[in-house]
Write a protein that holds these residues in place. Structure first.
Motif, PDB file in Angstrom:
ATOM      1  N   THR A 113      14.617  -4.754  -1.632  1.00 44.80           N
ATOM      2  CA  THR A 113      15.194  -4.327  -2.898  1.00 44.80           C
ATOM      3  C   THR A 113      16.542  -3.636  -2.707  1.00 44.80           C
TER       4      THR A 113
ATOM      5  N   ASP B  77       8.433  -1.793   0.703  1.00 43.80           N
ATOM      6  CA  ASP B  77       9.069  -1.865  -0.621  1.00 43.80           C
ATOM      7  C   ASP B  77       8.030  -2.128  -1.707  1.00 43.80           C
TER       8      ASP B  77
ATOM      9  N   GLN C 210       4.765  -1.592  -1.585  1.00 39.97           N
ATOM     10  CA  GLN C 210       3.860  -0.451  -1.729  1.00 39.97           C
ATOM     11  C   GLN C 210       4.514   0.673  -2.533  1.00 39.97           C
ATOM     12  N   ASP C 211       5.803   0.898  -2.319  1.00 44.45           N
ATOM     13  CA  ASP C 211       6.512   1.911  -3.091  1.00 44.45           C
ATOM     14  C   ASP C 211       6.540   1.533  -4.567  1.00 44.45           C
ATOM     15  N   ARG C 212       6.764   0.269  -4.855  1.00 44.56           N
ATOM     16  CA  ARG C 212       6.763  -0.188  -6.251  1.00 44.56           C
ATOM     17  C   ARG C 212       5.396   0.010  -6.891  1.00 44.56           C
TER      18      ARG C 212
ATOM     19  N   VAL D 292       3.204   2.327  -6.146  1.00 43.32           N
ATOM     20  CA  VAL D 292       3.076   3.761  -6.407  1.00 43.32           C
ATOM     21  C   VAL D 292       3.859   4.143  -7.661  1.00 43.32           C
ATOM     22  N   GLN D 293       5.108   3.674  -7.758  1.00 45.11           N
ATOM     23  CA  GLN D 293       5.941   4.003  -8.913  1.00 45.11           C
ATOM     24  C   GLN D 293       5.352   3.442 -10.206  1.00 45.11           C
ATOM     25  N   LEU D 294       4.826   2.224 -10.165  1.00 40.57           N
ATOM     26  CA  LEU D 294       4.197   1.647 -11.354  1.00 40.57           C
ATOM     27  C   LEU D 294       2.937   2.410 -11.735  1.00 40.57           C
TER      28      LEU D 294
ATOM     29  N   LYS E  85       2.405   5.596 -11.272  1.00 44.74           N
ATOM     30  CA  LYS E  85       2.862   6.834 -11.919  1.00 44.74           C
ATOM     31  C   LYS E  85       3.281   6.561 -13.361  1.00 44.74           C
ATOM     32  N   ARG E  86       3.945   5.446 -13.571  1.00 48.42           N
ATOM     33  CA  ARG E  86       4.391   5.089 -14.915  1.00 48.42           C
ATOM     34  C   ARG E  86       3.202   4.833 -15.832  1.00 48.42           C
TER      35      ARG E  86
ATOM     36  N   SER F 185       1.622   8.146 -16.735  1.00 50.33           N
ATOM     37  CA  SER F 185       2.473   8.866 -17.688  1.00 50.33           C
ATOM     38  C   SER F 185       2.320   8.299 -19.093  1.00 50.33           C
TER      39      SER F 185
END
Length: 133
Positions: free
Chosen positions: A75, A95, A97-99, A101-103, A105-106, A109
């Motif tokens: 990315t 990359d 795995q980070d996505r 995690v971020q998804l 969290k979203r 939220s």
């Protein structure tokens, strides 16, 4: 976009797109030889559009998940290529795995926002695929 639009795009995807992508990317091994989505789209379709972009992303995802093709992207750098080293695959895994995690969290939220705005007695509707509407 709705699933209907995505289904229409998928239905209009060329039948041999997987073979065509492989035939192009076989000459792009290693991060230093990455081919951008735009370049790949022009090679495949003669043009780059949001539709060809979606078709390429979907086809590459299928090549990786259904056929274990080591096609990766980064990315930060962009572009698609066949991994030339195990480390290039590891970078792509990190990359992804980070996505994830971020998804995650979203999603959490949005659930909190839904409960805050619509109160806790709200009952979410679920589709046949088990996804929230």
């Amino acid at each position: 976009m709705t699933n209907t639009i995505y289904e229409d795009i998928k239905a209009r995807t060329p039948e041999n797109i997987h073979l065509d992508i492989k035939a192009i990317l076989v000459y792009h091994v290693g991060a230093e030889n990455a081919l951008s989505k735009e370049e790949l789209s022009v090679k495949l379709f003669g043009i780059h559009t949001v539709t060809t972009d979606r078709q390429i992303r979907e086809a590459i995802a299928e090549l990786v998940t259904d056929f274990d093709e080591p096609i990766v992207t980064n990315t930060g750098r962009g572009g698609y290529y066949y991994a030339g080293t195990p480390e290039e695959i590891d970078e792509n895994i990190a990359d992804l795995q980070d996505r994830i995690v971020q998804l995650g969290k979203r999603v959490e939220s949005l659930r909190r926002a839904r409960n805050k705005v619509f109160h806790k007695n709200y009952q979410a509707s679920v589709t046949a695929q088990g996804r929230l509407l």
